[in-house]
Design a protein around this motif. Sequence first.
Motif, mmCIF file in Angstrom:
data_model
loop_
_atom_site.group_PDB
_atom_site.id
_atom_site.type_symbol
_atom_site.label_atom_id
_atom_site.label_comp_id
_atom_site.label_asym_id
_atom_site.label_seq_id
_atom_site.Cartn_x
_atom_site.Cartn_y
_atom_site.Cartn_z
ATOM 1 N N ARG A 14 0.830 -1.205 0.000
ATOM 2 C CA ARG A 14 0.000 0.000 0.000
ATOM 3 C C ARG A 14 0.865 1.255 0.000
ATOM 4 N NH1 ARG A 14 -3.587 0.591 4.647
ATOM 5 N NH2 ARG A 14 -5.003 1.788 3.304
ATOM 6 N N GLY A 15 1.915 1.257 0.799
ATOM 7 C CA GLY A 15 2.803 2.414 0.818
ATOM 8 C C GLY A 15 3.486 2.634 -0.514
ATOM 9 N N ALA A 16 3.886 1.538 -1.164
ATOM 10 C CA ALA A 16 4.570 1.649 -2.452
ATOM 11 C C ALA A 16 3.649 2.189 -3.539
ATOM 12 C CB ALA A 16 5.122 0.287 -2.866
ATOM 13 N N GLN A 17 2.350 1.921 -3.422
ATOM 14 C CA GLN A 17 1.398 2.374 -4.438
ATOM 15 C C GLN A 17 0.906 3.798 -4.199
ATOM 16 O OE1 GLN A 17 -1.678 -0.676 -5.484
ATOM 17 N NE2 GLN A 17 -0.435 -2.032 -4.202
ATOM 18 N N THR A 18 1.146 4.329 -3.005
ATOM 19 C CA THR A 18 0.707 5.689 -2.696
ATOM 20 C C THR A 18 1.482 6.694 -3.535
ATOM 21 O OG1 THR A 18 0.070 5.053 -0.462
ATOM 22 C CG2 THR A 18 0.531 7.383 -0.833
ATOM 23 N N ARG A 19 0.757 7.655 -4.103
ATOM 24 C CA ARG A 19 1.368 8.556 -5.089
ATOM 25 C C ARG A 19 2.024 9.781 -4.467
ATOM 26 N NH1 ARG A 19 -3.386 7.003 -8.110
ATOM 27 N NH2 ARG A 19 -4.542 8.810 -7.334
ATOM 28 N N LEU A 20 1.840 10.012 -3.174
ATOM 29 C CA LEU A 20 2.404 11.201 -2.549
ATOM 30 C C LEU A 20 3.088 10.816 -1.251
ATOM 31 C CD1 LEU A 20 1.058 14.723 -2.506
ATOM 32 C CD2 LEU A 20 1.679 13.741 -0.297
ATOM 33 N N ASP A 21 4.278 11.348 -1.050
ATOM 34 C CA ASP A 21 5.069 11.061 0.142
ATOM 35 C C ASP A 21 4.755 12.104 1.211
ATOM 36 O OD1 ASP A 21 6.977 10.575 2.071
ATOM 37 O OD2 ASP A 21 8.706 10.817 0.745
ATOM 38 N N LEU A 22 4.105 11.679 2.292
ATOM 39 C CA LEU A 22 3.739 12.612 3.348
ATOM 40 C C LEU A 22 4.952 13.161 4.090
ATOM 41 C CD1 LEU A 22 0.643 10.773 4.873
ATOM 42 C CD2 LEU A 22 0.730 12.375 2.958
ATOM 43 N N PHE A 23 6.099 12.488 3.965
ATOM 44 C CA PHE A 23 7.330 12.978 4.592
ATOM 45 C C PHE A 23 8.137 13.880 3.654
ATOM 46 C CE2 PHE A 23 6.357 9.732 7.651
ATOM 47 C CZ PHE A 23 6.972 10.129 8.819
ATOM 48 N N ALA A 24 7.658 14.104 2.448
ATOM 49 C CA ALA A 24 8.363 14.989 1.524
ATOM 50 C C ALA A 24 8.301 16.427 2.043
ATOM 51 C CB ALA A 24 7.748 14.906 0.134
#
Length: 324
Positions: free
Chosen positions: A283-293
């Motif tokens: 699920r994390g790999a498929q997420t399109r936005l990095d919340l830690f960016a």
Amino acid sequence: MRIMLGEAQQEAVLGAMLWVAQAHGAGAVTPADRHTIGAAAEVVFVRPVPDFAALRPVDAPALAAAVSGADAQEALRLLTVAALVDGSIDAAKIDRVVACATATGQGGAEYVRDLAEAAHGHLQQALGCMIRANMASITGKPWTGGLTGDVAAFLMPYRGAGADPALAARFTALATLPPDSFGHHFFRHFRDNGYGFPGEPDGLNVAFSVPHDSTHVLAGYDTTPEGEVLTSTFTAAMHPKNSMAAHVLPVIVSWHLGIKLNDQARSSTGALKPGAFFEAWQRGAQTRLDLFAPGWDFFAVAAENIDALRARYGIPPRTQPLDS
């Protein structure tokens, strides 16, 4: 974490997981070992649980003959879970993981070195490396501070004269947003768990707390030990900055092996559930936005409908039970 391998390669990776589990002999394979291999087959490879009577162990040279490059990197992550799932730092199992890493050209990976250090009498050194990797991943730059006071000062900056009432007020105001908004869910996550908001004396640093707790809320993982494992695993794939050393290995050590990383961290045992773990990685790999960016703006999206935001970020729904 779904590795696109042919059937023979899949068999090799599952066989290597079995080889790790058999470090103390074929009769020493535990139900947890079998469950982990079965979950890897079902969740990662999307195939039935193997017939363990027919599955053959695959040693390091044979694994290296079957997988390489990025496929080997993913395979080593599966082997790491297989080595730790029984809840202890088992030198014989870890030695087999290290052998597979070396044979497949992954022996220089930081987390492989940390595993080897922990297995052979240098646990505190390994924990220090994990803390540095974690802090570097969170802050976006090498961590040059100490591992006790400096980490504590970073994580808890609002005590005493550091209190920031204006920042805290921005978070308490989230209570006025619609109940189906992301921000209101975030507010309830903090209040229901008794957490202090960033800016309050007992609040964690906004640079860590906002992306970490947003991941809890958006991914749908609670704050139980199992939920913390899954949140960090999701983060490792969403924010792939030295992901194994910085996120996956530390959270397994903390919440599954029961070893505290620092005075601020909690710990528990037995929280690694392989099926849910492998799904969280996917699920994390498929997420399109990095919340830690660095550029992600929490307050810019706080008023959005939480389900619409999950869809926009490409966060897949959960299908695995949290205790699977």
